[in-house]
Design an enzyme around this catalytic site. Structure first.
Site, PDB file in Angstrom:
ATOM      1  N   ARG A   7      75.156  57.204  67.080  1.00 18.07           N
ATOM      2  CA  ARG A   7      74.111  56.342  66.504  1.00 18.07           C
ATOM      3  C   ARG A   7      73.170  57.140  65.606  1.00 18.07           C
ATOM      4  O   ARG A   7      72.714  56.647  64.569  1.00 18.07           O
ATOM      5  CB  ARG A   7      73.336  55.674  67.644  1.00 18.07           C
ATOM      6  CG  ARG A   7      72.288  54.662  67.197  1.00 18.07           C
ATOM      7  CD  ARG A   7      71.738  53.903  68.397  1.00 18.07           C
ATOM      8  NE  ARG A   7      70.760  52.905  68.005  1.00 18.07           N
ATOM      9  CZ  ARG A   7      69.479  52.924  68.350  1.00 18.07           C
ATOM     10  NH1 ARG A   7      69.017  53.912  69.114  1.00 18.07           N
ATOM     11  NH2 ARG A   7      68.660  51.974  67.974  1.00 18.07           N
ATOM     12  N   HIS A  11      72.255  56.113  61.841  1.00 11.69           N
ATOM     13  CA  HIS A  11      70.884  55.836  61.413  1.00 11.69           C
ATOM     14  C   HIS A  11      70.417  56.824  60.349  1.00 11.69           C
ATOM     15  O   HIS A  11      69.538  56.498  59.548  1.00 11.69           O
ATOM     16  CB  HIS A  11      69.946  55.847  62.619  1.00 11.69           C
ATOM     17  CG  HIS A  11      69.995  54.587  63.421  1.00 11.69           C
ATOM     18  ND1 HIS A  11      68.867  53.948  63.879  1.00 11.69           N
ATOM     19  CD2 HIS A  11      71.040  53.835  63.838  1.00 11.69           C
ATOM     20  CE1 HIS A  11      69.223  52.847  64.537  1.00 11.69           C
ATOM     21  NE2 HIS A  11      70.536  52.772  64.540  1.00 11.69           N
ATOM     22  N   ASN A  39      64.133  52.692  65.476  1.00 12.63           N
ATOM     23  CA  ASN A  39      64.281  54.046  66.005  1.00 12.63           C
ATOM     24  C   ASN A  39      63.288  54.396  67.107  1.00 12.63           C
ATOM     25  O   ASN A  39      63.606  55.177  68.005  1.00 12.63           O
ATOM     26  CB  ASN A  39      64.139  55.071  64.876  1.00 12.63           C
ATOM     27  CG  ASN A  39      65.300  55.014  63.892  1.00 12.63           C
ATOM     28  OD1 ASN A  39      66.376  54.536  64.220  1.00 12.63           O
ATOM     29  ND2 ASN A  39      65.072  55.506  62.672  1.00 12.63           N
ATOM     30  N   HIS A 138      79.851  50.331  69.913  1.00 13.76           N
ATOM     31  CA  HIS A 138      79.141  49.738  71.045  1.00 13.76           C
ATOM     32  C   HIS A 138      80.043  49.594  72.265  1.00 13.76           C
ATOM     33  O   HIS A 138      79.646  48.994  73.261  1.00 13.76           O
ATOM     34  CB  HIS A 138      78.545  48.378  70.659  1.00 13.76           C
ATOM     35  CG  HIS A 138      77.338  48.502  69.786  1.00 13.76           C
ATOM     36  ND1 HIS A 138      76.635  47.407  69.322  1.00 13.76           N
ATOM     37  CD2 HIS A 138      76.692  49.591  69.289  1.00 13.76           C
ATOM     38  CE1 HIS A 138      75.619  47.817  68.575  1.00 13.76           C
ATOM     39  NE2 HIS A 138      75.644  49.139  68.537  1.00 13.76           N
TER      40      HIS A 138
END
Length: 267
Positions: A7, A11, A39, A138
């Site tokens: 992740r 990001h 975040n 996920h």
């Protein structure tokens, strides 16, 4: 930490490109990405990257960027939980700036519709197959109650009632707004293994986030979800390819940016 490290790379790349900007702390003159909507209190892995950076700097100072370390860590994290591996392109340099506003604008949200997600990924030159494959990360990791409260308390037709009940009551994540930080696995079936059960969950209306479930909601991505269920090797291959494409997003190269000595501040 596998899900968090994957992740972190995602990001980073979706805001200003894969430039290590997500690692920068706020300063008196700059509000960075760490406290952006998507975040704050949820992005992890900074200490892992700093530890790796410290060891690399002790051996070959000024050579390997923080952005490259983030990209490599994501690949190794996937491999560590039986996920696919891929060849990581190297040579990224680190940004000198970060922007909370850009993070708020460019990172997907758990409330996004399929159309919104498709548009956002398209703006990064990523197509719907990339969207579904990357969402498949996920299959590991957890989400905070606050991100799925509305879904599990909605009585909507796109969520399995018993699944919703367990998230409300057994977690708990009630409608009254309490338990914001309580965690639930994104993949209720095999939460710690990189596999294709995430997609089976979507067909069974057990996507935890609304932005997960929209991938199987009678729309244009249903066929991709079904393909990944039928053949997990296609999912694994597509995930690796999408991670390479994502890692190509607007890297700083040549004389652009710098090689930071530590990852949370500019030199």
């Amino acid at each position: 930490m596998a899900a968090s490290l994957i992740r972190l790379h995602f990001h980073d790349c979706f805001v200003q490109g894969c430039d290590g900007s997500v690692l920068l702390d706020d300063t008196s003159s700059m509000t960075g990405e760490k406290n952006s909507l998507n975040n704050a209190n949820s992005l992890r892995g900074f200490d892992v990257i700093e530890n790796v950076k410290s060891q690399v700097e002790s051996r070959c100072p000024g050579i390997v960027s923080c952005a490259d370390i983030v990209a490599i860590a994501a690949r190794d994290a996937s491999a560590a939980v039986a996920g696919p591996s891929w060849t990581v392109k190297l040579g990224r340099r680190d940004s000198l700036t970060a922007s909370r506003d850009l993070a708020d604008q460019n990172l997907p949200r758990f409330t996004n519709t399929l159309s919104e997600l498709t548009s956002l990924f398209s703006s990064k030159n990523l197509n719907q197959r990339d969207l579904v494959a990357l969402s498949g990360s996920h299959t590991i990791g957890q989400a905070r109650c606050f991100s799925f409260r509305a879904r599990v308390n909605s009585n909507a037709s796109d969520i399995d009632p018993e699944f919703a009940r367990t998230r409300r009551d057994d977690l708990p994540c009630p409608a009254d707004g309490s338990g914001n930080a309580n965690l639930a696995p994104l993949d209720v079936t095999t939460p710690n293994t990189f596999d294709n059960s995430y997609f089976r969950n979507l067909v069974n209306k057990k996507g935890l986030l609304q932005s997960d479930q929209v991938l199987f909601s009678g729309g244009s991505t249903d066929s991709i979800v079904n393909q990944y269920i039928r053949d997990s090797s296609i999912f694994r291959s597509d995930f690796a390819a999408a991670m390479v494409k994502m890692g190509d997003l607007s890297p700083l190269t040549g004389s652009q940016g710098e090689i930071r000595r530590v990852c949370n501040v500019v030199n």
